[in-house]
Design a protein around this motif. Structure first.
Motif, PDB file in Angstrom:
ATOM      1  N   LEU A 174     -19.633 -30.447  11.180  1.00 39.47           N
ATOM      2  CA  LEU A 174     -19.342 -30.769   9.617  1.00 39.47           C
ATOM      3  C   LEU A 174     -19.582 -29.219   8.872  1.00 39.47           C
ATOM      4  O   LEU A 174     -19.508 -29.581   7.628  1.00 39.47           O
ATOM      5  CB  LEU A 174     -20.056 -31.953   9.162  1.00 39.47           C
ATOM      6  N   ALA A 175     -20.087 -28.411   9.439  1.00 37.67           N
ATOM      7  CA  ALA A 175     -20.585 -27.285   8.806  1.00 37.67           C
ATOM      8  C   ALA A 175     -19.487 -26.502   7.795  1.00 37.67           C
ATOM      9  O   ALA A 175     -19.661 -26.097   6.820  1.00 37.67           O
ATOM     10  CB  ALA A 175     -21.028 -26.249   9.824  1.00 37.67           C
ATOM     11  N   GLY A 176     -18.153 -26.804   8.358  1.00 35.23           N
ATOM     12  CA  GLY A 176     -16.927 -26.445   7.680  1.00 35.23           C
ATOM     13  C   GLY A 176     -16.906 -27.248   6.331  1.00 35.23           C
ATOM     14  O   GLY A 176     -16.630 -26.234   4.916  1.00 35.23           O
ATOM     15  N   LYS A 231     -23.934 -19.499   9.558  1.00 38.53           N
ATOM     16  CA  LYS A 231     -24.233 -19.038  10.860  1.00 38.53           C
ATOM     17  C   LYS A 231     -23.954 -20.001  11.762  1.00 38.53           C
ATOM     18  O   LYS A 231     -23.343 -19.925  12.887  1.00 38.53           O
ATOM     19  CB  LYS A 231     -25.542 -18.279  10.910  1.00 38.53           C
ATOM     20  N   GLU A 232     -24.414 -21.484  11.590  1.00 39.73           N
ATOM     21  CA  GLU A 232     -24.370 -22.236  12.318  1.00 39.73           C
ATOM     22  C   GLU A 232     -23.029 -22.665  12.694  1.00 39.73           C
ATOM     23  O   GLU A 232     -22.451 -22.954  13.812  1.00 39.73           O
ATOM     24  CB  GLU A 232     -25.267 -23.459  11.921  1.00 39.73           C
ATOM     25  N   GLY A 233     -22.261 -22.826  11.654  1.00 40.91           N
ATOM     26  CA  GLY A 233     -20.881 -23.246  11.718  1.00 40.91           C
ATOM     27  C   GLY A 233     -19.929 -22.101  12.643  1.00 40.91           C
ATOM     28  O   GLY A 233     -19.106 -22.598  13.373  1.00 40.91           O
ATOM     29  N   ILE A 234     -20.352 -20.602  12.263  1.00 40.09           N
ATOM     30  CA  ILE A 234     -19.813 -19.940  13.081  1.00 40.09           C
ATOM     31  C   ILE A 234     -20.144 -20.123  14.451  1.00 40.09           C
ATOM     32  O   ILE A 234     -19.351 -19.948  15.472  1.00 40.09           O
ATOM     33  CB  ILE A 234     -19.996 -18.459  12.441  1.00 40.09           C
ATOM     34  N   GLU A 235     -21.396 -20.251  15.015  1.00 38.64           N
ATOM     35  CA  GLU A 235     -21.779 -20.217  16.050  1.00 38.64           C
ATOM     36  C   GLU A 235     -21.171 -21.495  16.993  1.00 38.64           C
ATOM     37  O   GLU A 235     -21.049 -21.308  18.193  1.00 38.64           O
ATOM     38  CB  GLU A 235     -23.348 -20.353  16.310  1.00 38.64           C
ATOM     39  N   SER A 277     -14.281 -19.621  11.446  1.00 43.13           N
ATOM     40  CA  SER A 277     -14.000 -18.459  11.704  1.00 43.13           C
ATOM     41  C   SER A 277     -13.806 -17.487  10.475  1.00 43.13           C
ATOM     42  O   SER A 277     -13.998 -18.296   9.280  1.00 43.13           O
ATOM     43  CB  SER A 277     -12.657 -18.391  12.416  1.00 43.13           C
ATOM     44  N   ILE A 278     -13.917 -16.310  10.684  1.00 42.99           N
ATOM     45  CA  ILE A 278     -14.101 -15.504   9.399  1.00 42.99           C
ATOM     46  C   ILE A 278     -12.859 -14.360   9.404  1.00 42.99           C
ATOM     47  O   ILE A 278     -12.580 -13.916  10.616  1.00 42.99           O
ATOM     48  CB  ILE A 278     -15.338 -14.584   9.422  1.00 42.99           C
ATOM     49  N   ARG A 279     -12.206 -14.222   8.438  1.00 42.71           N
ATOM     50  CA  ARG A 279     -11.142 -13.252   8.123  1.00 42.71           C
ATOM     51  C   ARG A 279     -11.602 -12.320   6.947  1.00 42.71           C
ATOM     52  O   ARG A 279     -11.905 -12.677   5.759  1.00 42.71           O
ATOM     53  CB  ARG A 279      -9.832 -13.811   7.949  1.00 42.71           C
ATOM     54  N   LYS A 280     -11.461 -11.058   7.100  1.00 40.25           N
ATOM     55  CA  LYS A 280     -11.716 -10.322   5.939  1.00 40.25           C
ATOM     56  C   LYS A 280     -10.613  -9.967   5.104  1.00 40.25           C
ATOM     57  O   LYS A 280      -9.460 -10.240   5.346  1.00 40.25           O
ATOM     58  CB  LYS A 280     -12.093  -8.575   6.325  1.00 40.25           C
TER      59      LYS A 280
END
Length: 440
Positions: free
Chosen positions: A146-148, A170-174, A179-182
């Protein structure tokens, strides 16, 4: 974070003792995602729940709670309750508070989970949704997915990600939840349409179709935001940054360019689109629909997004009108209106993008009350501004009430007391800032 976990653990253990939970939460993105996180967690434990999304905690909410609970129910408040011990005392059932507003006085709540009690500034580093996430993960480690939703709430409350929120990110990404977009921190869709309807970042071309078209033609950029290549995105962000430096606060520029979070488990993947849906539906008293979208109902998300798109047009019109109505006292700027839409959003946009030098106050008469939204900047807070204290003192002086965060707070006062309130507030802010507010 480790100092917060014991109270989160006690809350999770207490929740596990109940078969029914009455949940009340705030109607903004943070409050709705906090409620959604707890709903997901309760579903996993087969605990029945009844949720209400409300604009503020008052006597009517307490009465509704008491009339809709049985003796064996637990009452759970999210994103509210820390600053209203006199109301919490009137709730007849056992109560848990999951909140990030500065606590006021002594509470009768069975447990309060609040970052301020763990030496974490809840205005910047943890919000209601990230605090709820900690409680939910103590209840069941599977709730880390549920980190998102937690990060969406933090984005909605304009929080920072270099401390506790950053740990959750960090927990959500791991875990693959995020996900990350610049690039430019805006929603997805056709770039021209997004810039036209999006109030943040608020540019000198925002809402102006022809000006946006000319701006993009000069840059030679078009198409869906999510399909822009790296060079196109760099060119766009550089151009936007140049526009923002003309007026916007440094924090607004930082908040507009950088990492865009993609919520891989949610119905609305782009975090800025998700926040828009939640805030718009919440303001239009469709908090239940927004909550359902957070519970991953695709149809609710589709309906909510249509509402959000329409509401953004209304909001853009309100911002343009507000710009023309701004008035100034010695140590603050303000607008006054009646039945205005989204005064909190308007106040935030004005202070971040148009006039960041002085605190901004929006007064909005609705029925028999004047609702107040106050916003500052981190620079003003570092200089001594505390809007929670200022609004609470000024409002109480005219028979009203107020509170919140040092950088963002609210109040309610009786109609007819606006002039006295503003005069008192100006004096309080002057003392807080040491009479060093910019008077130009």
């Amino acid at each position: 974070m480790e100092k917060l976990r014991p109270s989160a653990k006690r809350a999770s253990e207490k929740i596990s003792e109940y078969s029914r939970v009455r949940l009340i939460s705030h109607n903004d993105a943070d409050g709705i995602t906090a409620a959604a996180i707890m709903c997901h967690a309760l579903l996993r434990e087969d605990i029945i729940f009844h949720v209400s999304i409300v604009s503020r905690l008052d006597e009517n909410v307490v009465e509704t709670v008491n009339n809709s609970t049985d003796n064996g129910d637990l009452v759970l408040f999210c994103d509210m309750g820390s600053g209203q011990p006199e109301l919490i005392e009137k709730v007849k059932n056992d109560t848990i508070i999951i909140d990030h507003h500065a606590p006021v006085g002594d509470t009768t709540a069975h447990i309060m989970v609040n970052p301020h009690l763990a030496d974490i500034d809840g205005a910047y580093y943890m919000c209601a949704s990230t605090t709820a996430y900690v409680v939910a993960t103590e209840l069941n480690p599977e709730n880390k997915e549920l980190a998102g939703l937690a990060i969406a709430g933090a984005i909605g409350d304009k929080q920072l990600f270099d401390r506790e929120n950053g740990q959750i990110l960090k927990e959500g990404i791991e875990s693959g939840s995020i996900s990350i977009r610049k690039g430019l921190k805006i929603g997805d869709g056709d770039l021209a349409e997004v810039l036209e309807r999006t109030p943040e970042p608020y540019l000198d071309i925002t809402g102006e179709k022809e000006k946006i078209a000319n701006f993009l033609n000069i840059l030679g950029i078009s198409g869906p935001v999510e399909e822009l290549d790296e060079n196109q995105m760099k060119k766009l962000t550089s151009a936007v940054a140049l526009k923002l430096t003309k007026k916007a606060s440094p924090e607004a520029i930082d908040a507009s360019i950088g990492e865009v979070y993609i919520l891989n488990h949610e119905t609305i993947p782009n975090v800025y689109d998700m926040v828009t849906l939640l805030n718009c539906c919440g303001k239009l008293e469709r908090g239940g629909l927004a909550l359902t979208a957070c519970l991953r109902d695709e149809k609710a998300a589709e309906e909510g997004w249509k509402i959000a798109e329409q509401y953004q047009q209304v909001l853009m019109g309100q911002i343009k009108k507000a710009e023309k109505k701004i008035q100034k006292l010695q140590h603050l700027r303000y607008i006054q209106g009646e039945d205005m839409e989204a005064t909190g959003m308007i106040a935030g946009i004005v202070i971040r993008y148009i006039h960041p030098d002085l605190p901004f106050i929006a007064l909005n008469k609705v029925d028999d009350v004047v609702k107040i939204s106050g916003r500052g900047t981190r620079k003003l807070v570092d200089g001594g501004l505390d809007l929670a204290v200022a609004l609470r003192e000024a409002a109480s002086g005219v028979g009203g009430s107020g509170g919140g965060h040092n950088i963002a707070s609210g109040a309610a006062i009786p109609p007819g007391s606006e002039e006295e309130f503003l005069k008192a507030l100006d004096s309080i802010i002057a003392k807080q800032l040491g009479n060093n507010a910019d008077e130009n």
